[in-house]
Design an enzyme around this catalytic site. Structure first.
Site, PDB file in Angstrom:
ATOM      1  CG  ASN A  77      -9.861  -5.913   0.794  1.00 19.62           C
ATOM      2  OD1 ASN A  77      -9.781  -4.729   0.507  1.00 19.62           O
ATOM      3  ND2 ASN A  77     -10.783  -6.718   0.260  1.00 19.62           N
ATOM      4  NE  ARG A  82      -0.761  -2.994   0.226  1.00 19.71           N
ATOM      5  CZ  ARG A  82       0.148  -2.729  -0.716  1.00 19.71           C
ATOM      6  NH1 ARG A  82      -0.121  -3.010  -1.981  1.00 19.71           N
ATOM      7  NH2 ARG A  82       1.310  -2.221  -0.410  1.00 19.71           N
ATOM      8  CG  ASP A 109       7.337  -4.666  -7.129  1.00 22.29           C
ATOM      9  OD1 ASP A 109       6.880  -3.939  -6.223  1.00 22.29           O
ATOM     10  OD2 ASP A 109       6.737  -4.886  -8.191  1.00 22.29           O
ATOM     11  CG  ASP A 164      -3.760   1.577  -5.216  1.00 20.22           C
ATOM     12  OD1 ASP A 164      -4.910   1.259  -5.599  1.00 20.22           O
ATOM     13  OD2 ASP A 164      -2.804   1.658  -5.997  1.00 20.22           O
TER      14      ASP A 164
END
Length: 342
Positions: free
Chosen positions: A157, A159, A177, A270
């Site tokens: 969370n 992010r 990445d 997400d």
């Protein structure tokens, strides 16, 4: 010829009558057929000059009003820029490659690195990234800022925490990445500018109805199901644009039970963000066609049972949201200058 002997003083009735007759006579002469061309020309010139004067005055007023309503130059500039929100975890080499790549892209205002490691970032890493940004940013433009948002715990969370000192409305959320070309980034950002409440991204996913009934159940659809059907209802936040207001909504408005589920499962943050945006907009996200390059090793998506865990997330979130907010779509944004068929 009529000759009048007019003396100073108040004219009597007779003199007034003579003046009126003289005025009428002169007007008749003025508007006679012999002089009509010159009069028409004079009237035309007067009308033309009056129109030009009124148009100039009107344009001045409109221009003043327009300038009054325009935002300041700095605000307008920030509306055309975005913040790169990089999520990283114990992969400094990938973080350096990611920042080096996106530093050369047009429109980047700042880098905000989501740092969730026990030890804070080293001065050497900070200095290295600053030097990379200074070296790689577009000539003639201001170099993007760099900030580390340090968290005391490792939590997915993190992010989506609100960012103090954020200058832009647009946030480009990206994992350390994955890379996408700057041209494709610019296309996606322009798409986002036309639909500022939407999520705009490069990795589409779909929810599929698995069983009907009093409580419908759903199945998570990966890339191959999207490719086969052309339908999607999510774009993953691993590489997507969205409005910064959703950081506030995710952290403080979305049910705590959803964030707790994400923290415990270490997955599906997400999907939670996709649910949140769809619940606000009542509309689908926008998928932008672009080649995404993975520069790291395979992540959790390659683990056995990944799709099953994602399906569990879907159904759990449907319960917490008291319904399915995701909206399917088959729209895809492409750069028509680079496509043979579009």
């Amino acid at each position: 010829m009529v000759v009048l002997d007019i003396k100073p003083g108040n004219p009597g009735p007779r003199m007034k009558g003579q003046r009126d007759r003289l005025l009428v006579q002169r007007l008749r002469i003025l508007f006679s057929n012999h002089s009509s061309y010159h009069i028409k020309l004079l009237v035309f010139v007067v009308i033309l000059l009056s129109t030009a004067l009124l148009a100039r005055r009107a344009s001045t007023l409109v221009g003043w009003k327009h300038r009054l309503e325009e935002p300041q130059r700095d605000d307008q500039d920030l509306r055309q820029r975005y913040t790169v929100l990089v999520n990283t975890w114990k992969r400094e080499d990938l973080l350096k490659k990611s920042v080096a790549h996106y530093a050369s892209c047009k429109g980047v205002d700042a880098f905000r690195v989501v740092w969730s490691e026990p030890e804070p970032p080293s001065d050497e890493l900070h200095l290295s990234l600053l030097e990379t940004i200074a070296r790689r940013h577009r000539r003639g433009s201001r170099a993007p800022e760099l900030h580390f948002d340090v968290n005391l715990e490792d939590n997915l969370n993190n992010r989506f925490k609100p960012i103090t000192g954020l200058n832009t409305d647009a946030v480009f959320s990206v994992d350390d990445d994955v890379l996408v070309s700057c041209d494709t980034m610019e296309l996606a950002f322009n798409v986002w500018l036309s639909a500022r409440d939407s999520m705009v991204g490069f990795v589409p996913r779909m929810h599929w109805l698995q069983s009907k009934g009093q409580t419908p159940t759903y199945r998570y659809g990966g890339w191959w199901s999207v490719w086969w059907t052309g339908s999607y209802s999510m774009v993953l936040s691993k590489i997507a644009f969205f409005h910064s207001k959703y950081l506030e909504l995710y952290t403080y408005q979305m049910p705590q039970s959803i964030r707790s589920y994400v923290a415990n499962e270490r997955n599906c943050e997400d999907i939670a963000m996709s649910f949140l945006v769809a619940n606000v907009t009542k509309a689908p996200p926008i998928w932008v066609k672009g080649r995404v390059v993975e520069i790291g090793s395979s992540g959790i998506s390659s683990l056995t049972g990944h799709s099953h865990r994602r399906s569990r997330c879907l159904n759990h979130f449907v319960t917490l949201f008291e319904g399915m907010p995701l909206v399917p779509s088959s729209v895809k944004a492409v750069n028509s200058k680079r496509e043979w068929f579009w």
